[in-house]
Design a protein around this motif. Sequence first.
Motif, PDB file in Angstrom:
ATOM      1  N   ASP A   1       0.455  -1.155  -0.187  1.00  0.00           N
ATOM      2  CA  ASP A   1      -0.099  -0.058   0.025  1.00  0.00           C
ATOM      3  C   ASP A   1       0.858   1.531  -0.083  1.00  0.00           C
ATOM      4  OD1 ASP A   1      -2.291  -1.238  -0.195  1.00  0.00           O
ATOM      5  OD2 ASP A   1      -2.648  -1.672   1.961  1.00  0.00           O
ATOM      6  N   LEU A   2       1.699   1.190   0.667  1.00  0.00           N
ATOM      7  CA  LEU A   2       2.826   2.327   0.927  1.00  0.00           C
ATOM      8  C   LEU A   2       2.981   3.145  -0.448  1.00  0.00           C
ATOM      9  CD1 LEU A   2       4.925   1.810   3.993  1.00  0.00           C
ATOM     10  CD2 LEU A   2       2.846   3.886   4.112  1.00  0.00           C
ATOM     11  N   ILE A   3       4.003   1.548  -1.157  1.00  0.00           N
ATOM     12  CA  ILE A   3       4.575   2.167  -2.539  1.00  0.00           C
ATOM     13  C   ILE A   3       4.177   2.723  -3.217  1.00  0.00           C
ATOM     14  CG2 ILE A   3       4.705   0.020  -3.130  1.00  0.00           C
ATOM     15  CD1 ILE A   3       7.953   1.046  -3.563  1.00  0.00           C
ATOM     16  N   LYS A   4       2.553   1.986  -3.353  1.00  0.00           N
ATOM     17  CA  LYS A   4       1.506   2.613  -4.668  1.00  0.00           C
ATOM     18  C   LYS A   4       1.481   3.963  -3.548  1.00  0.00           C
ATOM     19  CE  LYS A   4      -1.842   0.821  -7.048  1.00  0.00           C
ATOM     20  NZ  LYS A   4      -1.390   0.085  -8.587  1.00  0.00           N
TER      21      LYS A   4
ATOM     22  N   ALA B   1       9.651   4.219   6.336  1.00  0.00           N
ATOM     23  CA  ALA B   1       8.929   2.983   7.075  1.00  0.00           C
ATOM     24  C   ALA B   1       8.000   2.411   7.199  1.00  0.00           C
ATOM     25  CB  ALA B   1       9.941   3.430   8.645  1.00  0.00           C
ATOM     26  N   ASP B   2       8.014   0.893   7.080  1.00  0.00           N
ATOM     27  CA  ASP B   2       6.597   0.494   6.470  1.00  0.00           C
ATOM     28  C   ASP B   2       5.645   0.612   7.810  1.00  0.00           C
ATOM     29  OD1 ASP B   2       8.103  -0.831   4.134  1.00  0.00           O
ATOM     30  OD2 ASP B   2       6.895  -2.401   4.350  1.00  0.00           O
ATOM     31  N   LEU B   3       6.147   0.230   9.278  1.00  0.00           N
ATOM     32  CA  LEU B   3       5.457   0.075  10.192  1.00  0.00           C
ATOM     33  C   LEU B   3       4.979   1.135  11.938  1.00  0.00           C
ATOM     34  CD1 LEU B   3       6.835  -3.664  11.035  1.00  0.00           C
ATOM     35  CD2 LEU B   3       3.988  -2.455   9.452  1.00  0.00           C
ATOM     36  N   ASN B   4       6.133   2.284  11.002  1.00  0.00           N
ATOM     37  CA  ASN B   4       5.845   3.699  11.709  1.00  0.00           C
ATOM     38  C   ASN B   4       4.499   4.018  11.227  1.00  0.00           C
ATOM     39  OD1 ASN B   4       7.900   4.206  12.981  1.00  0.00           O
ATOM     40  ND2 ASN B   4       8.704   5.474  11.870  1.00  0.00           N
TER      41      ASN B   4
END
Lengths: 245, 300
Positions: A30-33, A81-84
């Motif tokens: 989701d983040l990279i999108k 950072a993925d999980l921040n």
Amino acid sequence: MKLLLLFISTFLISTSLFAKNPIESPTFGDLIKQIIGDEKYVFDDENIQIKVPKFADNPVQVPIYVNASKIKDAKRMILFADLNPIPRVVDMQTTKILPVISTNIKVAQETPLRALVLDSKGIWHVGSKNIRSNGGGCDVSSQASTNSDFAKFLGKTKGKIFEKKDRNRIKASIFHPMETGLIFGNVEFYINTITIKNDNELISTIKTSSAISENPRFIFEVKDNSKSYKINFLDNDGNDFEMEL
Amino acid sequence: MKILLLIITAFIFSFANDFDYKIKAIKLNENSYYVYGKEEYFSKENGGDIANTAFIITKNSVILIDTGSSVAYAKQLKEQIRKITNKPIKFIFNTHHHPDHFLGNYAFKDAKIFATDYTKEDIKNNGELYISNMVNLIGKAAYTTKVKVPNSLLEEKELILDRYKLKILYLNGHTKSDVVIYDEKTKIVYASDLIFNKRALATPHANLQDWIKALEKLKTIDFKILVAGHGKVSYDKKVIDENIFYLKYLHSTLKNAVNEGLDTFEILEKEHPKELQDYSMFKEEFERSIINLYPKYENQ
């Protein structure tokens, strides 16, 4: 039969592409999108060096170092950072500045750190490294922010130029709380833009977020050897702190 | 029915079982012992047993120096002491405020627990936080741990406890307030965390210059045995010089790094003296030291 083969090969390719992500996380996709949309990306730990502590026992000051200078003519570099809760760390233009950064960040829990670097062909290279942390050891987290002389120090800067043979290294720090606004009763208050200029031109605009630790410190490397620079730190409250080096 | 009850209790007990620390008191002389803590970082496997504790048996009582990382540890330490003597554990010292040295306090409800004002305050203010950190780090072994703030202020330079005399040195450097206990009679010095014997020094709250000064003072004591806070006991002053060397190296490394404009990880990649790399936990502890201390040097 052909169809079956096609199906199998697509399946194999898609799984092998998926498997290339060196550190899986539930939010990466989701983040990279969100950040690069449908633009192409490849995982590239070979050309992007990321350094983090073996174990980050002070989760509010985690040093990170990213060096993607192996990617020639990099246009832009984004860290997240993925999980921040605030994943995005930095977004910098890297035409006149090297895709190199050293700073400290906050981590809410163990998380992968990603560096996205856009090359001259329009492909994003993704570097990954996992930050292990649960906070603890002999440290009691975040003692530094409780400075009662806060107003006196706000915006105080410090910096120095270190000349290298093909580039200049700039070290800069500023006193700023970098408040996330996530704690009840606290409003967001952080530096969101840094600009670096030499005598007559803009070298880079760097977008920063409150995922960067309080009283932030940076190392940047610029592709010129000017003797002086002007750095401006702008925060979301409209303050503009200028520093001349 | 009885059998069923028995099975249920056995089942419950099997879960309630404390972490087994396998504590072993090592004799230093007739009445003095120490318990060696593993040269490791806190983990679920070691239950936080990473610091040394020590005790002195006097005519009528037992004096305990530090209480370990958890109440479970302290209870087992008590059992171990019971195997050697029946005398009551009346006096306890908390040498400084780090959680691996005082979180066992709660197991000693009737004892006089001595600490300096600074240490007492830190335990009072941050004790709960230390416990929640410890639960993260060592898990189950910390579940029964509760805070017990020291109840006796340590001020005098000489204490007489049940007619047993101890000299107290108020130093600092490892933390803002460290205590060294010197037993003149046996010539044993309990150096607490001012000394790490062949174990990389931990510096999260350290002031390197103060620490070096404290060690210079420690060198003037006429001792036969030195009990370190971490690492084995030592029988000569060489261990103090080794610690001074470590601290001076850390200081000069950080100072030079500021002048050269290095990044944290560039410091860590440098070649470090062979003798320091042989210390247990060098890699982990040196990294923590650089990460914790570098910003202070950069801001000077």
